[in-house]
Design a protein around this motif. Structure first.
Motif, short mmCIF file in Angstrom:
data_model
loop_
_atom_site.label_atom_id
_atom_site.label_comp_id
_atom_site.label_asym_id
_atom_site.label_seq_id
_atom_site.Cartn_x
_atom_site.Cartn_y
_atom_site.Cartn_z
N SER A 37 2.92 13.34 -4.09
CA SER A 37 2.66 13.24 -2.66
C SER A 37 2.53 11.79 -2.20
N GLY A 38 2.29 10.88 -3.12
CA GLY A 38 2.18 9.46 -2.77
C GLY A 38 3.34 8.70 -3.36
N GLY A 39 3.08 7.94 -4.39
CA GLY A 39 4.12 7.18 -5.06
C GLY A 39 3.79 7.07 -6.53
N VAL A 40 4.54 6.26 -7.23
CA VAL A 40 4.29 6.04 -8.64
C VAL A 40 4.05 4.53 -8.83
N TYR A 41 3.11 4.20 -9.68
CA TYR A 41 2.79 2.81 -9.96
C TYR A 41 3.49 2.38 -11.24
N LEU A 42 4.24 1.29 -11.16
CA LEU A 42 4.97 0.79 -12.31
C LEU A 42 4.42 -0.58 -12.70
N GLY A 43 3.91 -0.70 -13.90
CA GLY A 43 3.44 -1.99 -14.39
C GLY A 43 2.08 -2.43 -13.88
N GLY A 44 1.34 -1.57 -13.24
CA GLY A 44 0.02 -1.92 -12.73
C GLY A 44 -0.40 -0.99 -11.61
N THR A 45 -1.62 -1.17 -11.13
CA THR A 45 -2.14 -0.26 -10.11
C THR A 45 -2.24 -0.90 -8.73
N GLY A 46 -1.79 -2.14 -8.59
CA GLY A 46 -1.84 -2.82 -7.29
C GLY A 46 -0.76 -2.28 -6.34
N SER A 47 -0.96 -2.53 -5.06
CA SER A 47 -0.01 -2.03 -4.06
C SER A 47 1.39 -2.58 -4.28
N ASP A 48 1.52 -3.78 -4.84
CA ASP A 48 2.85 -4.34 -5.12
C ASP A 48 3.57 -3.58 -6.22
N ASN A 49 2.84 -2.81 -7.02
CA ASN A 49 3.44 -2.06 -8.12
C ASN A 49 3.80 -0.62 -7.74
N GLN A 50 3.54 -0.25 -6.48
CA GLN A 50 3.78 1.14 -6.09
C GLN A 50 5.21 1.32 -5.57
N LEU A 51 5.92 2.26 -6.20
CA LEU A 51 7.23 2.68 -5.70
C LEU A 51 6.98 3.95 -4.90
N GLY A 108 12.49 1.57 -2.66
CA GLY A 108 11.46 0.75 -2.05
C GLY A 108 12.02 0.09 -0.80
N ARG A 109 12.00 -1.24 -0.77
CA ARG A 109 12.51 -1.98 0.40
C ARG A 109 13.91 -2.54 0.20
N VAL A 110 14.56 -2.21 -0.93
CA VAL A 110 15.89 -2.74 -1.23
C VAL A 110 16.96 -1.66 -1.00
N VAL A 111 17.99 -2.03 -0.23
CA VAL A 111 19.07 -1.11 0.09
C VAL A 111 20.36 -1.63 -0.54
#
Length: 157
Positions: free
Chosen positions: A10-24, A59-62
């Protein structure tokens, strides 16, 4: 030895850490019906069988690519604009990689063509020339049966 067949979050998945920058938190694939616009006037119509751009948004890349064929032109002039599925990032100096191969231009027009996706823009804009000498005349070089092989990678908000 147990496996998931499908996983729905329902949210996202965290890759490499739990910070918001790591959330896909966004992944999308789709098809965009492209349009060509001549910035200074006239029209360019695409062949309906060759007017699709295929994209993947992570994420933000197209990443977007496609093969476009022109079916008709009516006095186009100015910068050639190819529509995109999403607007580019809303900051100055937004880096974007744009490549397009143009074939079958009118009157045998040739030259280096560069593509730019400006901030907040929903189009890739094409110019003849390089950074030192730019001409906004690509649209008038388009002809019926011109074709474009297009690929771009850019960021969005």
């Amino acid at each position: 030895s147990a496996r998931f067949q499908d996983l729905f979050l329902s949210g996202g998945v965290y890759l490499g850490g739990t910070g918001s920058d790591n959330q896909l938190d966004d992944y999308e694939e789709g098809v965009h019906t492209a349009t060509l616009t001549a910035h200074s006037g006239g029209t360019i119509t695409l062949n309906s069988g060759y007017n699709k751009l295929y994209y993947t948004k992570v994420g933000r890349v197209v990443h977007v690519n496609g093969y476009l064929i022109v079916s008709s032109v009516n006095s186009p002039s100015g910068v050639l604009k190819i529509s995109l599925p999403f607007a580019g990032k809303a900051v100055a100096n937004n880096a974007a990689s744009v490549f397009a191969f143009f074939n079958g231009l009118s009157s045998g027009a040739i030259g280096e063509i560069m593509g730019i996706i400006d901030q907040n823009s929903t189009t890739a804009n094409f110019y003849f020339g390089s950074g030192s000498s730019v001409s906004a005349t690509v649209a008038q070089a388009m002809a019926a049966s011109s074709d474009i092989r297009f690929t771009a990678t850019y960021t969005v908000d």
